[in-house]
Design a protein around this motif. Structure first.
Motif, PDB file in Angstrom:
ATOM      1  N   TYR A  82     -13.188  21.481  -3.970  1.00  0.00           N
ATOM      2  CA  TYR A  82     -12.465  20.999  -5.143  1.00  0.00           C
ATOM      3  C   TYR A  82     -10.958  20.949  -4.889  1.00  0.00           C
ATOM      4  O   TYR A  82     -10.258  20.063  -5.408  1.00  0.00           O
ATOM      5  CB  TYR A  82     -12.776  21.875  -6.350  1.00  0.00           C
ATOM      6  N   ILE A  83     -10.451  21.883  -4.095  1.00  0.00           N
ATOM      7  CA  ILE A  83      -9.036  21.848  -3.731  1.00  0.00           C
ATOM      8  C   ILE A  83      -8.751  20.598  -2.902  1.00  0.00           C
ATOM      9  O   ILE A  83      -7.715  19.938  -3.071  1.00  0.00           O
ATOM     10  CB  ILE A  83      -8.639  23.117  -2.954  1.00  0.00           C
ATOM     11  N   GLN A  84      -9.672  20.257  -2.015  1.00  0.00           N
ATOM     12  CA  GLN A  84      -9.531  19.029  -1.235  1.00  0.00           C
ATOM     13  C   GLN A  84      -9.554  17.797  -2.141  1.00  0.00           C
ATOM     14  O   GLN A  84      -8.826  16.823  -1.910  1.00  0.00           O
ATOM     15  CB  GLN A  84     -10.644  18.940  -0.192  1.00  0.00           C
ATOM     16  N   ALA A  85     -10.378  17.856  -3.191  1.00  0.00           N
ATOM     17  CA  ALA A  85     -10.424  16.752  -4.147  1.00  0.00           C
ATOM     18  C   ALA A  85      -9.072  16.600  -4.851  1.00  0.00           C
ATOM     19  O   ALA A  85      -8.625  15.478  -5.118  1.00  0.00           O
ATOM     20  CB  ALA A  85     -11.531  16.988  -5.175  1.00  0.00           C
ATOM     21  N   MET A  86      -8.425  17.719  -5.119  1.00  0.00           N
ATOM     22  CA  MET A  86      -7.109  17.671  -5.751  1.00  0.00           C
ATOM     23  C   MET A  86      -6.085  17.018  -4.828  1.00  0.00           C
ATOM     24  O   MET A  86      -5.201  16.279  -5.275  1.00  0.00           O
ATOM     25  CB  MET A  86      -6.647  19.076  -6.124  1.00  0.00           C
ATOM     26  N   GLU A  87      -6.201  17.272  -3.526  1.00  0.00           N
ATOM     27  CA  GLU A  87      -5.286  16.643  -2.570  1.00  0.00           C
ATOM     28  C   GLU A  87      -5.512  15.132  -2.538  1.00  0.00           C
ATOM     29  O   GLU A  87      -4.547  14.356  -2.448  1.00  0.00           O
ATOM     30  CB  GLU A  87      -5.486  17.251  -1.180  1.00  0.00           C
ATOM     31  N   LYS A  88      -6.772  14.714  -2.626  1.00  0.00           N
ATOM     32  CA  LYS A  88      -7.074  13.284  -2.686  1.00  0.00           C
ATOM     33  C   LYS A  88      -6.490  12.674  -3.960  1.00  0.00           C
ATOM     34  O   LYS A  88      -6.009  11.531  -3.965  1.00  0.00           O
ATOM     35  CB  LYS A  88      -8.581  13.057  -2.635  1.00  0.00           C
ATOM     36  N   LEU A  89      -6.538  13.459  -5.022  1.00  0.00           N
ATOM     37  CA  LEU A  89      -6.009  12.993  -6.299  1.00  0.00           C
ATOM     38  C   LEU A  89      -4.494  12.764  -6.205  1.00  0.00           C
ATOM     39  O   LEU A  89      -3.965  11.791  -6.751  1.00  0.00           O
ATOM     40  CB  LEU A  89      -6.331  14.023  -7.387  1.00  0.00           C
ATOM     41  N   LYS A  90      -3.805  13.655  -5.495  1.00  0.00           N
ATOM     42  CA  LYS A  90      -2.355  13.500  -5.322  1.00  0.00           C
ATOM     43  C   LYS A  90      -2.032  12.209  -4.575  1.00  0.00           C
ATOM     44  O   LYS A  90      -1.049  11.526  -4.898  1.00  0.00           O
ATOM     45  CB  LYS A  90      -1.795  14.702  -4.575  1.00  0.00           C
ATOM     46  N   ILE A  91      -2.868  11.881  -3.593  1.00  0.00           N
ATOM     47  CA  ILE A  91      -2.671  10.629  -2.861  1.00  0.00           C
ATOM     48  C   ILE A  91      -2.875   9.433  -3.792  1.00  0.00           C
ATOM     49  O   ILE A  91      -2.122   8.455  -3.759  1.00  0.00           O
ATOM     50  CB  ILE A  91      -3.633  10.547  -1.657  1.00  0.00           C
ATOM     51  N   SER A  92      -3.889   9.527  -4.649  1.00  0.00           N
ATOM     52  CA  SER A  92      -4.163   8.451  -5.605  1.00  0.00           C
ATOM     53  C   SER A  92      -3.018   8.287  -6.597  1.00  0.00           C
ATOM     54  O   SER A  92      -2.733   7.170  -7.050  1.00  0.00           O
ATOM     55  CB  SER A  92      -5.477   8.736  -6.352  1.00  0.00           C
ATOM     56  N   ILE A  93      -2.372   9.404  -6.938  1.00  0.00           N
ATOM     57  CA  ILE A  93      -1.212   9.328  -7.835  1.00  0.00           C
ATOM     58  C   ILE A  93      -0.104   8.510  -7.175  1.00  0.00           C
ATOM     59  O   ILE A  93       0.484   7.614  -7.791  1.00  0.00           O
ATOM     60  CB  ILE A  93      -0.707  10.738  -8.190  1.00  0.00           C
ATOM     61  N   LYS A  94       0.149   8.795  -5.900  1.00  0.00           N
ATOM     62  CA  LYS A  94       1.190   8.074  -5.167  1.00  0.00           C
ATOM     63  C   LYS A  94       0.836   6.595  -5.006  1.00  0.00           C
ATOM     64  O   LYS A  94       1.723   5.735  -5.005  1.00  0.00           O
ATOM     65  CB  LYS A  94       1.398   8.710  -3.794  1.00  0.00           C
ATOM     66  N   ASN A  95      -0.464   6.322  -4.899  1.00  0.00           N
ATOM     67  CA  ASN A  95      -0.911   4.933  -4.748  1.00  0.00           C
ATOM     68  C   ASN A  95      -0.976   4.191  -6.075  1.00  0.00           C
ATOM     69  O   ASN A  95      -1.316   3.004  -6.109  1.00  0.00           O
ATOM     70  CB  ASN A  95      -2.287   4.897  -4.085  1.00  0.00           C
ATOM     71  N   ASP A  96      -0.670   4.903  -7.156  1.00  0.00           N
ATOM     72  CA  ASP A  96      -0.690   4.324  -8.507  1.00  0.00           C
ATOM     73  C   ASP A  96      -2.079   3.797  -8.874  1.00  0.00           C
ATOM     74  O   ASP A  96      -2.218   2.780  -9.561  1.00  0.00           O
ATOM     75  CB  ASP A  96       0.346   3.200  -8.627  1.00  0.00           C
ATOM     76  N   ASP A  97      -3.118   4.511  -8.430  1.00  0.00           N
ATOM     77  CA  ASP A  97      -4.486   4.139  -8.788  1.00  0.00           C
ATOM     78  C   ASP A  97      -4.749   4.427 -10.262  1.00  0.00           C
ATOM     79  O   ASP A  97      -4.148   5.329 -10.852  1.00  0.00           O
ATOM     80  CB  ASP A  97      -5.494   4.942  -7.945  1.00  0.00           C
ATOM     81  N   ASP A  98      -5.654   3.684 -10.840  1.00  0.00           N
ATOM     82  CA  ASP A  98      -6.124   3.992 -12.191  1.00  0.00           C
ATOM     83  C   ASP A  98      -7.136   5.122 -12.116  1.00  0.00           C
ATOM     84  O   ASP A  98      -7.886   5.244 -11.144  1.00  0.00           O
ATOM     85  CB  ASP A  98      -6.789   2.765 -12.816  1.00  0.00           C
TER      86      ASP A  98
END
Length: 276
Positions: A82-98
């Motif tokens: 789940y911590i790894q999922a949070m890191e993926k989420l941070k990348i998605s934030i930078k990519n401006d994903d919905d």
């Protein structure tokens, strides 16, 4: 689009729903899914669910689940995943994903929703956020009525249809959820439940009286696994949580053990009796 849910089972169901949507030619955008299940309705949350306090809680919560076996020190209940999922989420934030968040008012899922939105708020995320609030009850063919306790209760075909119920999360609604988590974190009790859309902080023994009421339906010897199942169905609780509350009541002299579980079965698969 990143689909976020709070159950590993739900994530698999969403993956299956992707293929269902392709077969019936519905645009659902279910290619990217993340599950984050930190069980934030249980345990202290002073580390905001992301530190050693949460890791140790999850380890202790699952320890001894199978009678006669102890979990190894490396078992983390999925915490690192789940911590790894949070890191993926941070990348998605930078990519401006919905983002599309799937949730119910199940205690764990709702607390996780509020926590996640608080996390995104702290990171000043400006991504579009859509929410799919799954219904707590459904009507099936033949006028059959069913209760749905959490997101893992829905079939892939149902999830495919429910994509159409998504709504964009308004700033006002987001602030409501964020405030819920901030307050819960300040109160920092060891148990949280959802009441009329509000996170309510309570003591560990909140559900004990309801468990005892269920136990009174048995004349003498109680199959604890059956009691746990009844409490799960009626109260929407986790099996380990119910089992550990019964363990606490055994220690308090409310119940006594008649026979131990069989080796290799969950710790609550035993016979107990209520002490008058």
């Amino acid at each position: 689009m990143v689909n976020i849910c709070f159950s590993d089972i739900t994530r698999q169901l969403l993956r299956d729903a992707k293929y269902v949507s392709e077969e019936i030619n519905i645009s659902a955008d279910l290619n990217n899914t993340l599950a984050i299940n930190l069980q934030l309705n249980l345990g202290k949350i002073s580390d905001n669910g992301l530190g050693t306090e949460r890791l140790n809680f999850i380890k202790n919560f699952h320890n001894g689940y199978i009678f006669g076996e102890e979990n190894t020190d490396t078992y983390d209940g999925g915490f690192n995943r789940y911590i790894q999922a949070m890191e993926k989420l941070k990348i998605s934030i930078k990519n401006d994903d919905d983002f599309r968040i799937w949730f119910t008012e199940d205690n764990s899922e709702y607390c996780s929703l509020c926590w996640l939105l608080s996390f995104l708020d702290q990171l000043d995320a400006t991504n579009n956020i859509y929410v799919v609030k799954l219904p707590s009850e459904v009507s099936l063919s033949g006028r059959k009525y069913e209760r749905r306790y959490n997101s893992s209760c829905f079939m892939p075909e149902e999830l495919t249809e429910l994509v159409s119920t998504e709504v964009i999360l308004t700033e006002s609604r987001k602030k409501f959820y964020v405030k819920q988590w901030i307050r819960a974190k300040e109160e920092n009790t060891s148990l949280r439940l959802v009441l009329y859309g509000n996170i309510v902080s309570v003591k560990d023994d909140f559900y004990d009286s309801a468990i005892i009421v269920e136990a009174k339906k048995y004349n003498d010897v109680i199959n604890e696994a059956t009691l746990v199942g009844e409490c799960m169905a009626k109260l929407g609780l986790d099996d380990i949580f119910v089992g550990k509350r019964i363990e606490h009541m055994i220690a308090e002299g409310i119940f006594e053990v008649v026979s131990a579980p069989t080796i290799g079965t969950p710790f609550y698969c035993k016979k107990i009796r209520k002490i008058n």
